[in-house]
Design a protein around this motif. Sequence first.
Motif, mmCIF file in Angstrom:
data_model
loop_
_atom_site.group_PDB
_atom_site.id
_atom_site.type_symbol
_atom_site.label_atom_id
_atom_site.label_comp_id
_atom_site.label_asym_id
_atom_site.label_seq_id
_atom_site.Cartn_x
_atom_site.Cartn_y
_atom_site.Cartn_z
ATOM 1 N N LYS A 57 -4.543 -5.733 -3.961
ATOM 2 C CA LYS A 57 -5.362 -4.941 -3.034
ATOM 3 C C LYS A 57 -4.851 -3.507 -2.982
ATOM 4 O O LYS A 57 -5.621 -2.549 -3.045
ATOM 5 C CB LYS A 57 -5.349 -5.566 -1.643
ATOM 6 C CG LYS A 57 -6.189 -4.785 -0.659
ATOM 7 C CD LYS A 57 -6.111 -5.358 0.732
ATOM 8 C CE LYS A 57 -6.945 -4.479 1.662
ATOM 9 N NZ LYS A 57 -6.537 -4.539 3.030
ATOM 10 N N ALA A 58 -3.548 -3.356 -2.887
ATOM 11 C CA ALA A 58 -2.951 -2.018 -2.842
ATOM 12 C C ALA A 58 -3.204 -1.257 -4.137
ATOM 13 O O ALA A 58 -3.524 -0.067 -4.109
ATOM 14 C CB ALA A 58 -1.452 -2.123 -2.573
ATOM 15 N N GLU A 76 -5.244 2.099 -3.627
ATOM 16 C CA GLU A 76 -4.466 3.339 -3.728
ATOM 17 C C GLU A 76 -4.493 3.982 -5.111
ATOM 18 O O GLU A 76 -4.389 5.199 -5.222
ATOM 19 C CB GLU A 76 -3.014 3.090 -3.313
ATOM 20 C CG GLU A 76 -2.846 2.781 -1.844
ATOM 21 C CD GLU A 76 -3.173 3.945 -0.918
ATOM 22 O OE1 GLU A 76 -3.096 5.116 -1.363
ATOM 23 O OE2 GLU A 76 -3.508 3.684 0.237
ATOM 24 N N TYR A 107 -1.781 -9.057 -1.848
ATOM 25 C CA TYR A 107 -1.597 -7.743 -1.227
ATOM 26 C C TYR A 107 -1.271 -6.664 -2.264
ATOM 27 O O TYR A 107 -1.685 -5.511 -2.123
ATOM 28 C CB TYR A 107 -0.522 -7.801 -0.145
ATOM 29 C CG TYR A 107 -1.023 -8.446 1.114
ATOM 30 C CD1 TYR A 107 -1.904 -7.783 1.960
ATOM 31 C CD2 TYR A 107 -0.647 -9.736 1.450
ATOM 32 C CE1 TYR A 107 -2.388 -8.374 3.104
ATOM 33 C CE2 TYR A 107 -1.125 -10.338 2.589
ATOM 34 C CZ TYR A 107 -1.996 -9.655 3.419
ATOM 35 O OH TYR A 107 -2.480 -10.254 4.548
ATOM 36 N N GLY A 155 -7.557 5.181 1.740
ATOM 37 C CA GLY A 155 -6.180 4.748 1.560
ATOM 38 C C GLY A 155 -5.393 4.913 2.842
ATOM 39 O O GLY A 155 -5.954 4.983 3.931
ATOM 40 N N CYS A 174 2.248 1.765 -3.540
ATOM 41 C CA CYS A 174 1.228 2.303 -4.451
ATOM 42 C C CYS A 174 0.858 3.734 -4.091
ATOM 43 O O CYS A 174 0.574 4.547 -4.971
ATOM 44 C CB CYS A 174 0.000 1.403 -4.464
ATOM 45 S SG CYS A 174 0.306 -0.172 -5.283
ATOM 46 N N GLN A 175 0.860 4.050 -2.798
ATOM 47 C CA GLN A 175 0.597 5.427 -2.393
ATOM 48 C C GLN A 175 1.691 6.353 -2.927
ATOM 49 O O GLN A 175 1.408 7.430 -3.448
ATOM 50 C CB GLN A 175 0.524 5.540 -0.877
ATOM 51 C CG GLN A 175 0.225 6.955 -0.395
ATOM 52 C CD GLN A 175 0.318 7.081 1.103
ATOM 53 O OE1 GLN A 175 1.344 6.719 1.689
ATOM 54 N NE2 GLN A 175 -0.734 7.573 1.721
ATOM 55 N N ALA A 201 0.840 -1.197 0.000
ATOM 56 C CA ALA A 201 0.000 0.000 0.000
ATOM 57 C C ALA A 201 0.879 1.252 0.000
ATOM 58 O O ALA A 201 0.574 2.235 -0.678
ATOM 59 C CB ALA A 201 -0.942 -0.005 1.206
#
Length: 145
Positions: free
Chosen positions: A107-108, A112, A104, A123, A5-6, A2
């Motif tokens: 999902k990210a 995001e 994961y 997020g 991706c952020q 996450a």
Amino acid sequence: MAGFCQNVRLHLGRLILHKPLLAVWVVLALLEILTAPLWWATPFLLVATTDQPPALAFAWWAGAELLLTTPPLLYAARRRKLPLATVLLNIPCVYATKAVNLVYAWKALIVELLLVPLHLARGLTVYEKGRADSRPTRAALAGAG
């Protein structure tokens, strides 16, 4: 994932302008995440779209996968002076790790890079470098002053 991706969402534009080679590597990492399910589905797609028997389709896929996975493992074993037999015996663990990481990563990506820009999810709200559950040591505190 996450956090990765952020950072892509927040910084990719500036990264492309100021560090284009690094941006290429980031985009390649995103493409790997996006195409991984297609790669894992390849044996099933071969069986469904060709006349190959399932065992042969899986054998071709497994052979290609091992040709792509084994050289980096051999290099890492040599570089870290690890016993080669131990590394090769742990190859099944690589695939279990890949499967978990894929869940994961997707999902990210969805949260995001899709839901957050559409304002359908928040997020990550707190960005912490390092592990949040570890306490700083005295040496780290002494150097911070």
